[in-house]
Design a protein around this motif. Structure first.
Motif, short mmCIF file in Angstrom:
data_model
loop_
_atom_site.label_atom_id
_atom_site.label_comp_id
_atom_site.label_asym_id
_atom_site.label_seq_id
_atom_site.Cartn_x
_atom_site.Cartn_y
_atom_site.Cartn_z
N GLY A 1 -54.34 22.78 -31.98
CA GLY A 1 -54.52 22.87 -33.23
C GLY A 1 -55.89 23.71 -33.58
N ALA A 2 -56.88 23.42 -32.62
CA ALA A 2 -58.00 24.21 -32.82
C ALA A 2 -57.92 25.81 -33.02
CB ALA A 2 -59.18 23.73 -31.62
N VAL A 3 -56.86 26.30 -32.04
CA VAL A 3 -56.75 27.62 -31.94
C VAL A 3 -55.90 28.04 -33.23
CG1 VAL A 3 -55.61 29.53 -30.52
CG2 VAL A 3 -56.69 27.54 -29.37
N ILE A 4 -54.87 27.40 -33.73
CA ILE A 4 -54.42 27.83 -34.87
C ILE A 4 -55.40 27.36 -36.14
CG2 ILE A 4 -52.72 26.86 -36.66
CD1 ILE A 4 -51.03 25.55 -34.11
N ALA A 5 -56.13 26.66 -36.24
CA ALA A 5 -56.98 26.63 -37.28
C ALA A 5 -58.17 27.53 -37.39
CB ALA A 5 -57.92 25.06 -37.23
N SER A 6 -58.38 28.44 -35.88
CA SER A 6 -59.26 29.43 -35.77
C SER A 6 -58.61 30.73 -36.49
CB SER A 6 -59.86 29.61 -34.76
OG SER A 6 -58.84 30.24 -33.75
N GLY A 7 -57.31 30.71 -37.01
CA GLY A 7 -56.65 31.93 -37.39
C GLY A 7 -56.06 32.71 -36.20
N GLU A 8 -56.02 31.87 -35.01
CA GLU A 8 -55.51 32.65 -33.78
C GLU A 8 -54.39 32.26 -33.16
OE1 GLU A 8 -59.10 33.49 -31.71
OE2 GLU A 8 -59.02 35.54 -32.50
N GLY A 9 -53.60 31.33 -33.97
CA GLY A 9 -52.48 30.63 -33.56
C GLY A 9 -51.55 31.39 -32.90
N TYR A 10 -51.21 32.68 -33.29
CA TYR A 10 -50.33 33.89 -32.58
C TYR A 10 -50.58 33.93 -31.32
CZ TYR A 10 -54.17 36.93 -33.43
OH TYR A 10 -55.37 37.86 -33.41
N LYS A 11 -51.85 33.56 -30.90
CA LYS A 11 -52.24 33.78 -29.35
C LYS A 11 -51.72 32.88 -28.42
CE LYS A 11 -56.48 36.55 -30.15
NZ LYS A 11 -57.90 36.83 -29.89
N LEU A 12 -51.48 31.68 -28.92
CA LEU A 12 -50.87 30.51 -28.26
C LEU A 12 -49.83 30.84 -27.12
CD1 LEU A 12 -50.87 27.53 -30.83
CD2 LEU A 12 -52.64 27.80 -28.81
N PRO A 13 -48.89 31.55 -27.45
CA PRO A 13 -48.07 31.74 -26.33
C PRO A 13 -48.58 32.47 -25.04
CG PRO A 13 -46.80 32.14 -28.19
CD PRO A 13 -48.25 31.92 -28.51
N LYS A 14 -49.37 33.34 -25.34
CA LYS A 14 -50.11 34.17 -24.32
C LYS A 14 -51.27 33.31 -23.54
CE LYS A 14 -53.18 38.20 -23.67
NZ LYS A 14 -53.74 39.41 -24.22
N ILE A 15 -51.78 32.38 -24.27
CA ILE A 15 -52.78 31.45 -23.55
C ILE A 15 -51.98 30.60 -22.65
CG2 ILE A 15 -54.24 29.32 -24.17
CD1 ILE A 15 -55.14 30.83 -26.89
N TRP A 16 -50.80 29.80 -23.13
CA TRP A 16 -50.16 29.25 -22.31
C TRP A 16 -49.56 29.82 -21.13
CZ3 TRP A 16 -49.95 24.04 -21.53
CH2 TRP A 16 -50.51 23.25 -22.74
N ARG A 17 -49.11 31.32 -21.31
CA ARG A 17 -48.44 31.80 -20.22
C ARG A 17 -49.58 31.97 -19.06
NH1 ARG A 17 -45.70 34.91 -24.54
NH2 ARG A 17 -43.83 34.17 -24.89
N LYS A 18 -50.64 32.34 -19.18
CA LYS A 18 -51.59 32.50 -18.31
C LYS A 18 -52.09 31.40 -17.78
CE LYS A 18 -55.80 33.36 -21.16
NZ LYS A 18 -56.87 34.35 -21.44
N LEU A 19 -52.12 30.30 -18.33
CA LEU A 19 -52.67 28.98 -18.26
C LEU A 19 -52.02 28.33 -16.81
CD1 LEU A 19 -54.76 27.04 -19.05
CD2 LEU A 19 -52.98 25.80 -20.43
N SER A 20 -52.90 27.94 -15.91
CA SER A 20 -52.51 26.94 -14.91
C SER A 20 -52.89 25.54 -15.10
CB SER A 20 -53.18 27.63 -13.42
OG SER A 20 -52.97 26.79 -12.29
N MET A 21 -51.96 24.68 -15.33
CA MET A 21 -52.21 23.52 -15.50
C MET A 21 -52.84 22.67 -14.18
SD MET A 21 -51.98 23.09 -18.46
CE MET A 21 -52.32 21.19 -18.51
N GLY A 22 -52.22 23.36 -13.23
CA GLY A 22 -52.68 22.90 -11.84
C GLY A 22 -54.36 23.06 -11.50
N HIS A 23 -54.81 24.05 -12.32
CA HIS A 23 -56.47 24.27 -12.15
C HIS A 23 -56.95 23.39 -13.24
CE1 HIS A 23 -55.39 28.55 -10.31
NE2 HIS A 23 -55.42 27.76 -9.47
N VAL A 24 -56.28 23.32 -14.36
CA VAL A 24 -56.75 22.36 -15.27
C VAL A 24 -57.19 20.98 -14.68
CG1 VAL A 24 -56.38 21.33 -17.53
CG2 VAL A 24 -55.94 23.48 -17.50
N PHE A 25 -56.13 20.47 -14.02
CA PHE A 25 -56.30 19.05 -13.23
C PHE A 25 -57.06 19.32 -11.98
CE2 PHE A 25 -52.29 18.49 -15.49
CZ PHE A 25 -52.80 17.84 -16.61
N GLY A 26 -57.59 20.30 -11.66
CA GLY A 26 -58.67 20.54 -10.52
C GLY A 26 -57.85 20.62 -9.11
N PHE A 27 -56.52 20.88 -9.12
CA PHE A 27 -55.92 21.10 -7.63
C PHE A 27 -56.06 22.50 -7.23
CE2 PHE A 27 -53.13 17.85 -10.06
CZ PHE A 27 -53.66 16.95 -9.48
#
Length: 349
Positions: free
Chosen positions: A43-69
């Motif tokens: 929601g914060a990304v969308i509210a900043s006016g850059e919601g169109y970037k969300l797919p790219k953000i998610w594609r490069k995201l490693s949830m394993g790294h987010v959780f510290g693995f």
């Protein structure tokens, strides 16, 4: 005013990226967005006016790294490579989490820092809100941009995302917080309270409590009839699949197309009544009871989707139902009462 509600749900939040792209493509302008947990970050990304970037953000995201693995642990989990080395990696990860008294927020903080422009967020005309729960008195809080300190925007998103698996950390005003899903996974009522008269709700079936909203509220729901995977799924392919699913589910809902798991060009109920005219009552009722269909249209679509799933037909396309029926008649000869039913459909296909 038009508002958007984004539920919490860990990796399932990638579905929201696809759903928002469908909204963006359909020209739906959002006046305000509120999210819980991962929905707060989206929601914060969308509210900043850059919601169109969300797919790219998610594609490069490693949830394993987010959780510290570690990379080795993530690879072993995704590959299901269960051996002695996997158990060593698992023990190391678990001991690290225990030593830290939970998963550190470092990975999620990095994601926020790299992908959220706080200046654009606070200068945007799109309002932004979160739901969280203050730990000391278990008080649920809905906080909006006007309530937030721009320099602590990370704290607000972390406060909404504080599942018990994360190490407790004092945030915002030197308090501890719990994930907003412990009170309100999809804060529709908060938008209604603020006077929004058209609301879009993206549901990802995360962990938490759903607050009922008035039946007469003008709420359009986008949700999947298929699995979005686990909340902590570490497979990047899951993310890609969810983005596509969110997009096509969104297109189906927003353009009022037919289908549940697939997407079809819209046809009237009369069309489905007509193509069933040569089907015996006994055959139709057997199929209707199997799918718990309420009418010819619902029953026929569920039967067609059943075959499409069985035959591995691509989900991500907008189909003409007549063309699919012709394909089934021509290509799939399996002896099964659902297949037999679809092959008996006649005319205007």
């Amino acid at each position: 005013m038009t508002g958007l509600v984004l539920e919490g749900g860990g990796v399932r939040g990638s579905y929201e990226a696809g759903a928002y792209m469908a909204m963006w493509e359909c020209g739906i302008n959002i006046d305000g967005v509120i999210g819980t947990s991962i929905g707060a970050l989206n929601g914060a990304v969308i509210a900043s006016g850059e919601g169109y970037k969300l797919p790219k953000i998610w594609r490069k995201l490693s949830m394993g790294h987010v959780f510290g693995f570690s990379d080795d642990f993530i690879k072993a989990m995704v590959d299901k490579d269960i051996n002695i080395n996997f158990f060593k990696l698992s023990i190391t990860s678990i001991l690290g989490i225990i030593a830290n008294k939970g998963i550190l927020f470092d990975g999620l903080k990095k994601v926020i820092e790299e992908n959220l422009d706080k200046d654009k967020l606070f200068n945007s005309k799109i309002d932004f809100g979160i739901c969280t729960v203050r730990f000391k008195d278990l008080k649920p809080l809905y906080l909006w941009k006007k309530d937030m300190d721009k320099d602590k925007i990370k704290d607000y998103i972390l406060a909404s995302s504080s599942l018990p698996i994360f190490r407790r950390e004092k945030l915002i005003d030197d308090n501890y917080y719990l994930d907003g899903g412990f009170y309100d996974l999809g804060p529709v009522n908060e938008l209604i309270r603020k006077g929004y008269d058209k609301i879009y709700l993206v549901k990802v079936k995360g962990i938490g409590f759903h607050r009922k909203y008035p039946e007469d509220a003008n709420v359009t729901v986008i949700e999947s009839k298929r699995s979005l995977g686990k909340v902590m799924d570490l497979d990047k392919n899951r993310v890609i699949e969810n983005i596509k699913m969110g997009y096509y589910d969104g297109i189906r809902v927003l353009k009022n197309l037919d289908g549940e798991k697939f997407v079809f060009k819209r046809k009237s109920e009369n069309y489905y009544n007509y193509i069933n005219r040569k089907v015996s009552g006994q055959t139709y009722n057997r199929v209707r009871l199997f799918f718990k269909g309420e009418n010819y249209k619902e029953t026929t679509i569920r039967a067609i989707e059943y075959i499409m799933e069985k035959e591995g037909i691509n989900y991500y396309q907008i189909y003409k139902v007549g063309k699919v029926i012709r394909l089934i008649k021509k290509k799939y000869k399996k002896k099964h009462f659902i297949y037999d039913y679809v092959r008996k459909l006649k005319g205007l296909i």
